[in-house]
Design a protein around this motif. Structure first.
Motif, PDB file in Angstrom:
ATOM      1  N   VAL A  50       0.834  -1.194   0.000  1.00 46.37           N
ATOM      2  CA  VAL A  50       0.000   0.000   0.000  1.00 46.37           C
ATOM      3  C   VAL A  50       0.873   1.250   0.000  1.00 46.37           C
ATOM      4  O   VAL A  50       1.802   1.376   0.807  1.00 46.37           O
ATOM      5  CB  VAL A  50      -0.934   0.017   1.220  1.00 46.37           C
TER       6      VAL A  50
ATOM      7  N   ARG B  53     -10.491   3.862  -1.762  1.00 43.78           N
ATOM      8  CA  ARG B  53      -9.560   3.513  -2.842  1.00 43.78           C
ATOM      9  C   ARG B  53      -8.168   3.317  -2.241  1.00 43.78           C
ATOM     10  O   ARG B  53      -7.665   4.188  -1.532  1.00 43.78           O
ATOM     11  CB  ARG B  53      -9.539   4.604  -3.905  1.00 43.78           C
ATOM     12  N   VAL B  54      -7.581   2.181  -2.555  1.00 41.54           N
ATOM     13  CA  VAL B  54      -6.243   1.846  -2.060  1.00 41.54           C
ATOM     14  C   VAL B  54      -5.296   1.760  -3.248  1.00 41.54           C
ATOM     15  O   VAL B  54      -5.588   1.062  -4.230  1.00 41.54           O
ATOM     16  CB  VAL B  54      -6.249   0.518  -1.281  1.00 41.54           C
ATOM     17  N   ARG B  55      -4.193   2.455  -3.159  1.00 44.35           N
ATOM     18  CA  ARG B  55      -3.172   2.424  -4.218  1.00 44.35           C
ATOM     19  C   ARG B  55      -2.047   1.501  -3.785  1.00 44.35           C
ATOM     20  O   ARG B  55      -1.573   1.563  -2.647  1.00 44.35           O
ATOM     21  CB  ARG B  55      -2.654   3.817  -4.507  1.00 44.35           C
ATOM     22  N   PHE B  56      -1.636   0.641  -4.704  1.00 45.93           N
ATOM     23  CA  PHE B  56      -0.610  -0.358  -4.421  1.00 45.93           C
ATOM     24  C   PHE B  56       0.555  -0.207  -5.387  1.00 45.93           C
ATOM     25  O   PHE B  56       0.378   0.200  -6.541  1.00 45.93           O
ATOM     26  CB  PHE B  56      -1.158  -1.773  -4.608  1.00 45.93           C
TER      27      PHE B  56
ATOM     28  N   ASP C 133      -4.752   1.089  -8.631  1.00 45.04           N
ATOM     29  CA  ASP C 133      -5.776   1.426  -7.653  1.00 45.04           C
ATOM     30  C   ASP C 133      -6.811   0.309  -7.598  1.00 45.04           C
ATOM     31  O   ASP C 133      -7.222  -0.230  -8.642  1.00 45.04           O
ATOM     32  CB  ASP C 133      -6.491   2.722  -8.037  1.00 45.04           C
TER      33      ASP C 133
ATOM     34  N   ALA D  32      -6.620   0.069   6.394  1.00 46.69           N
ATOM     35  CA  ALA D  32      -5.454  -0.001   5.509  1.00 46.69           C
ATOM     36  C   ALA D  32      -4.625   1.276   5.602  1.00 46.69           C
ATOM     37  O   ALA D  32      -5.159   2.386   5.709  1.00 46.69           O
ATOM     38  CB  ALA D  32      -5.903  -0.224   4.071  1.00 46.69           C
TER      39      ALA D  32
ATOM     40  N   ALA E 218      -9.677  -3.176   4.672  1.00 52.34           N
ATOM     41  CA  ALA E 218      -9.729  -1.885   3.997  1.00 52.34           C
ATOM     42  C   ALA E 218     -10.030  -0.747   4.963  1.00 52.34           C
ATOM     43  O   ALA E 218      -9.561   0.382   4.759  1.00 52.34           O
ATOM     44  CB  ALA E 218     -10.776  -1.926   2.889  1.00 52.34           C
TER      45      ALA E 218
ATOM     46  N   VAL F 140      -4.083   5.679   0.633  1.00 55.66           N
ATOM     47  CA  VAL F 140      -5.473   5.295   0.895  1.00 55.66           C
ATOM     48  C   VAL F 140      -6.305   6.566   0.967  1.00 55.66           C
ATOM     49  O   VAL F 140      -5.915   7.519   1.639  1.00 55.66           O
ATOM     50  CB  VAL F 140      -5.609   4.519   2.226  1.00 55.66           C
TER      51      VAL F 140
END
Length: 275
Positions: free
Chosen positions: A6, A18-21, A94, A113, A110, A9
């Motif tokens: 991650v 929305r989580v960005r990895f 995302d 996160a 989530a 967030v």
């Protein structure tokens, strides 16, 4: 199996985060609409394992065999998600998470996160890549879990494509911008019952006056609602089964860990028959 880390967030709506990895393999990440990722969520006290990814494995199932061999008490929870966006310049993707009222492992993860958290990833695999069928117009219908895939389809459609979309959400606060060059007739459907229990999506599609010409329908979301809309299109609208792509993303009161119901098995048989 690559790991996802991650990097950011942020909330999209009250019910969507929305989580960005980032992670290995995201620099040359081939993209297409409705890309499915298998995400592995760690159980407390057990980090996500680095499962094997044998390049000579024709069907790409070596990782899953290794996953199933992990003792159940340590085995990560496995869930399917859609890539919402890809940022090749920063090697990031995302993923949007719907925060369900009765949280499972993905929602629980989530909600808390933070940058530095890690998940396992399998996919997207081109084996599962599908394209929308040729048609005079497209029907896209689903709930908030289908928004990432609907957004991907809309973004990829060329100008002049006729599209009618019905998206069921809790209310106006859950509506999201959906960019497209297509000729889009978008209907946000506000439910009046808990997710998975009402018939708002079916009622909206049933009440509509469809465009002229032959349609192709793409349906996704809660499995029971998807089946109901599909059955309406076939029985009441006369749409051919082969002209409907449908997927139950989730099941009311059940998780992916629960065994398939008779309806789930019937759906699987119908999907195989129409592929």
């Amino acid at each position: 199996m690559p790991l996802l880390h991650v990097t950011a967030v942020h909330p999209v709506t009250p019910r969507v985060v929305r989580v960005r990895f980032t992670g290995d393999g995201l620099d040359d990440f081939t993209t297409w609409p409705d890309q499915q990722l298998k995400l592995l969520f760690p159980r407390p006290g057990h980090p996500v394992p680095d499962l094997p990814a044998d390049q000579s494995d024709r069907y790409g199932m070596a990782w899953y065999q290794a996953y199933r061999a992990i003792p159940e008490a340590e085995r990560p929870w496995l869930r399917s998600y859609t890539v919402r966006d890809h940022h090749p310049g920063t090697h990031e993707v995302d993923v949007d998470f719907v925060l369900h009222d009765h949280p499972g492992p993905a929602t629980r993860w989530a909600r808390t996160a933070a940058p530095g958290d890690t998940l396992g990833r399998y996919g997207p695999s081109a084996v599962y890549r599908k394209t929308l069928g040729r048609s005079d117009w497209l029907l896209l219908a689903g709930d908030e879990t289908a928004i990432p895939a609907i957004a991907g389809h809309l973004a990829a459609l060329p100008a002049g494509t006729r599209v009618t979309a019905y998206v069921e959400v809790d209310g106006p606060a859950e509506e999201q911008p959906l960019d497209t060059a297509a000729d889009l007739d978008l209907h946000w459907v506000h439910r009046h019952s808990p997710p998975g229990l009402g018939t708002a999506l079916l009622d909206a599609v049933r009440a509509a006056t469809p465009p002229t010409g032959s349609p192709y329908a793409w349906l996704a979301g809660e499995a029971g609602a998807v089946r109901a809309v599909r059955r309406h299109l076939i029985d009441e609208r006369g749409v051919e089964e082969r002209r409907i792509d449908f997927t139950g993303y989730w099941r009311h009161a059940l998780t992916q860990d629960d065994p398939p119901t008779d309806d789930d098995l019937a759906e699987a048989r119908e999907r195989v028959a129409t592929d």
